[in-house]
Motif scaffolding. Structure first.
Motif, PDB file in Angstrom:
ATOM      1  N   ARG A  34     -22.305 -32.297  12.930  1.00 47.03           N
ATOM      2  CA  ARG A  34     -23.395 -32.655  12.017  1.00 47.03           C
ATOM      3  C   ARG A  34     -22.925 -33.583  10.897  1.00 47.03           C
ATOM      4  O   ARG A  34     -23.725 -34.292  10.307  1.00 47.03           O
ATOM      5  CB  ARG A  34     -24.014 -31.401  11.399  1.00 47.03           C
ATOM      6  CG  ARG A  34     -24.919 -30.681  12.341  1.00 47.03           C
ATOM      7  CD  ARG A  34     -25.665 -29.551  11.641  1.00 47.03           C
ATOM      8  NE  ARG A  34     -25.889 -28.505  12.614  1.00 47.03           N
ATOM      9  CZ  ARG A  34     -25.797 -27.218  12.382  1.00 47.03           C
ATOM     10  NH1 ARG A  34     -25.487 -26.781  11.180  1.00 47.03           N
ATOM     11  NH2 ARG A  34     -26.021 -26.353  13.332  1.00 47.03           N
ATOM     12  N   HIS A  35     -21.626 -33.572  10.636  1.00 47.80           N
ATOM     13  CA  HIS A  35     -21.061 -34.450   9.608  1.00 47.80           C
ATOM     14  C   HIS A  35     -20.567 -35.772  10.187  1.00 47.80           C
ATOM     15  O   HIS A  35     -19.884 -36.532   9.514  1.00 47.80           O
ATOM     16  CB  HIS A  35     -19.945 -33.725   8.845  1.00 47.80           C
ATOM     17  CG  HIS A  35     -20.482 -32.751   7.850  1.00 47.80           C
ATOM     18  ND1 HIS A  35     -20.798 -31.449   8.182  1.00 47.80           N
ATOM     19  CD2 HIS A  35     -20.807 -32.899   6.551  1.00 47.80           C
ATOM     20  CE1 HIS A  35     -21.268 -30.835   7.112  1.00 47.80           C
ATOM     21  NE2 HIS A  35     -21.291 -31.689   6.111  1.00 47.80           N
ATOM     22  N   GLY A  36     -20.905 -36.036  11.440  1.00 44.89           N
ATOM     23  CA  GLY A  36     -20.669 -37.344  12.022  1.00 44.89           C
ATOM     24  C   GLY A  36     -19.289 -37.610  12.589  1.00 44.89           C
ATOM     25  O   GLY A  36     -18.965 -38.752  12.907  1.00 44.89           O
ATOM     26  N   ILE A  37     -18.481 -36.597  12.760  1.00 46.35           N
ATOM     27  CA  ILE A  37     -17.154 -36.825  13.340  1.00 46.35           C
ATOM     28  C   ILE A  37     -17.302 -36.892  14.858  1.00 46.35           C
ATOM     29  O   ILE A  37     -17.848 -35.981  15.479  1.00 46.35           O
ATOM     30  CB  ILE A  37     -16.167 -35.736  12.905  1.00 46.35           C
ATOM     31  CG1 ILE A  37     -16.061 -35.778  11.383  1.00 46.35           C
ATOM     32  CG2 ILE A  37     -14.814 -35.918  13.585  1.00 46.35           C
ATOM     33  CD1 ILE A  37     -15.060 -34.943  10.731  1.00 46.35           C
ATOM     34  N   PRO A  38     -16.824 -37.982  15.469  1.00 49.05           N
ATOM     35  CA  PRO A  38     -16.993 -38.145  16.921  1.00 49.05           C
ATOM     36  C   PRO A  38     -16.077 -37.219  17.724  1.00 49.05           C
ATOM     37  O   PRO A  38     -15.009 -36.825  17.261  1.00 49.05           O
ATOM     38  CB  PRO A  38     -16.624 -39.608  17.151  1.00 49.05           C
ATOM     39  CG  PRO A  38     -15.728 -39.974  16.020  1.00 49.05           C
ATOM     40  CD  PRO A  38     -16.161 -39.133  14.855  1.00 49.05           C
ATOM     41  N   ASP A  39     -16.504 -36.901  18.938  1.00 43.89           N
ATOM     42  CA  ASP A  39     -15.722 -36.030  19.815  1.00 43.89           C
ATOM     43  C   ASP A  39     -14.308 -36.547  20.051  1.00 43.89           C
ATOM     44  O   ASP A  39     -13.391 -35.758  20.269  1.00 43.89           O
ATOM     45  CB  ASP A  39     -16.424 -35.847  21.165  1.00 43.89           C
ATOM     46  CG  ASP A  39     -17.572 -34.848  21.092  1.00 43.89           C
ATOM     47  OD1 ASP A  39     -17.633 -34.072  20.109  1.00 43.89           O
ATOM     48  OD2 ASP A  39     -18.410 -34.852  22.009  1.00 43.89           O
ATOM     49  N   GLU A  40     -14.124 -37.854  20.005  1.00 46.58           N
ATOM     50  CA  GLU A  40     -12.794 -38.433  20.231  1.00 46.58           C
ATOM     51  C   GLU A  40     -11.798 -37.965  19.172  1.00 46.58           C
ATOM     52  O   GLU A  40     -10.592 -38.068  19.367  1.00 46.58           O
ATOM     53  CB  GLU A  40     -12.852 -39.964  20.210  1.00 46.58           C
ATOM     54  CG  GLU A  40     -13.682 -40.579  21.319  1.00 46.58           C
ATOM     55  CD  GLU A  40     -15.192 -40.503  21.046  1.00 46.58           C
ATOM     56  OE1 GLU A  40     -15.613 -40.678  19.889  1.00 46.58           O
ATOM     57  OE2 GLU A  40     -15.932 -40.248  22.006  1.00 46.58           O
ATOM     58  N   GLN A  41     -12.292 -37.478  18.048  1.00 44.22           N
ATOM     59  CA  GLN A  41     -11.432 -37.043  16.951  1.00 44.22           C
ATOM     60  C   GLN A  41     -11.459 -35.526  16.762  1.00 44.22           C
ATOM     61  O   GLN A  41     -10.987 -35.012  15.765  1.00 44.22           O
ATOM     62  CB  GLN A  41     -11.856 -37.746  15.652  1.00 44.22           C
ATOM     63  CG  GLN A  41     -11.581 -39.234  15.683  1.00 44.22           C
ATOM     64  CD  GLN A  41     -12.292 -39.995  14.589  1.00 44.22           C
ATOM     65  OE1 GLN A  41     -12.839 -41.055  14.834  1.00 44.22           O
ATOM     66  NE2 GLN A  41     -12.329 -39.472  13.384  1.00 44.22           N
ATOM     67  N   ILE A  42     -11.986 -34.826  17.756  1.00 48.76           N
ATOM     68  CA  ILE A  42     -12.057 -33.358  17.705  1.00 48.76           C
ATOM     69  C   ILE A  42     -11.382 -32.803  18.954  1.00 48.76           C
ATOM     70  O   ILE A  42     -11.714 -33.191  20.067  1.00 48.76           O
ATOM     71  CB  ILE A  42     -13.516 -32.860  17.657  1.00 48.76           C
ATOM     72  CG1 ILE A  42     -14.269 -33.469  16.476  1.00 48.76           C
ATOM     73  CG2 ILE A  42     -13.552 -31.336  17.602  1.00 48.76           C
ATOM     74  CD1 ILE A  42     -15.767 -33.205  16.485  1.00 48.76           C
ATOM     75  N   VAL A  43     -10.441 -31.892  18.750  1.00 51.41           N
ATOM     76  CA  VAL A  43      -9.772 -31.212  19.859  1.00 51.41           C
ATOM     77  C   VAL A  43     -10.146 -29.733  19.779  1.00 51.41           C
ATOM     78  O   VAL A  43      -9.993 -29.106  18.733  1.00 51.41           O
ATOM     79  CB  VAL A  43      -8.236 -31.377  19.783  1.00 51.41           C
ATOM     80  CG1 VAL A  43      -7.561 -30.628  20.922  1.00 51.41           C
ATOM     81  CG2 VAL A  43      -7.840 -32.853  19.787  1.00 51.41           C
TER      82      VAL A  43
END
Length: 185
Positions: A34-43
């Motif tokens: 919801r805070h706009g962080i893309p999946d590419e930057q989430i593990v």
């Protein structure tokens, strides 16, 4: 100079009786998205045995929020599941060490890293689903190594487990002139 935000979410348990750990990781993921962080930057590391668990008869295929009943599981990437949720893979993902084409934190000197770990703590470290343990010295060494090669500007580690304060014994008190805080449970 502004950098990227990297997220590492870890549920260190498995089985129905530890539902809350994987639910917490899913909730964190939904909030971060919801805070706009893309999946590419989430593990995301979670055993992934709750949504389709035989005990989950009311909301089969879902992990629901007890607050509003919404499905938190939908859309959550499962980067490391089952037997791949280990201390070794956690440290590799955190350090950005690619192996087997797995997603890792590919951070640089201007980037911020947020690590959320929820699970079972012991007197010797943070436990993973296969009962292996992430020991404090291994975590501290990873942080020191990452700092030495400028893998982050700031790092926040939120650990929700028993004995979590133990994990930060020996953490340097001063990195880049900034005081590091630690909380003992």
């Amino acid at each position: 100079m502004s950098g990227k935000k990297w997220i590492l979410l870890v549920a260190g348990s498995k089985d129905w009786q530890n539902y809350k750990h994987q639910a917490n990781v899913c909730l964190h993921y939904q909030l971060i998205k919801r805070h706009g962080i893309p999946d590419e930057q989430i593990v995301v590391m979670m055993y992934d045995d709750i949504a389709d668990n035989e005990n989950n008869s009311v909301s089969k295929g879902k992990i629901v929020s007890i607050i509003d009943g919404l499905d938190m599981y939908s859309g959550v990437p499962k980067d490391y599941t089952g037997k791949d949720v280990t201390p070794e893979n956690f440290l590799s993902a955190l350090r950005g060490e690619k192996s087997k084409n797995r997603k890792v934190i590919e951070s640089g000197p201007n980037d911020n890293i947020y690590v959320y770990m929820t699970g079972l703590g012991t007197e010797v470290g943070f436990q993973f689903p296969d009962k292996s343990v992430l020991y404090p010295d291994a975590l501290i060494d990873a942080i020191k190594d990452m700092h030495a090669v400028k893998k982050f500007s700031k790092m926040v580690i939120y650990m929700d487990s028993d004995y979590s304060g133990l994990m930060f014994e020996g953490l340097p008190k001063d990195v880049n002139g900034k005081m590091l805080n630690k909380n003992h449970n």
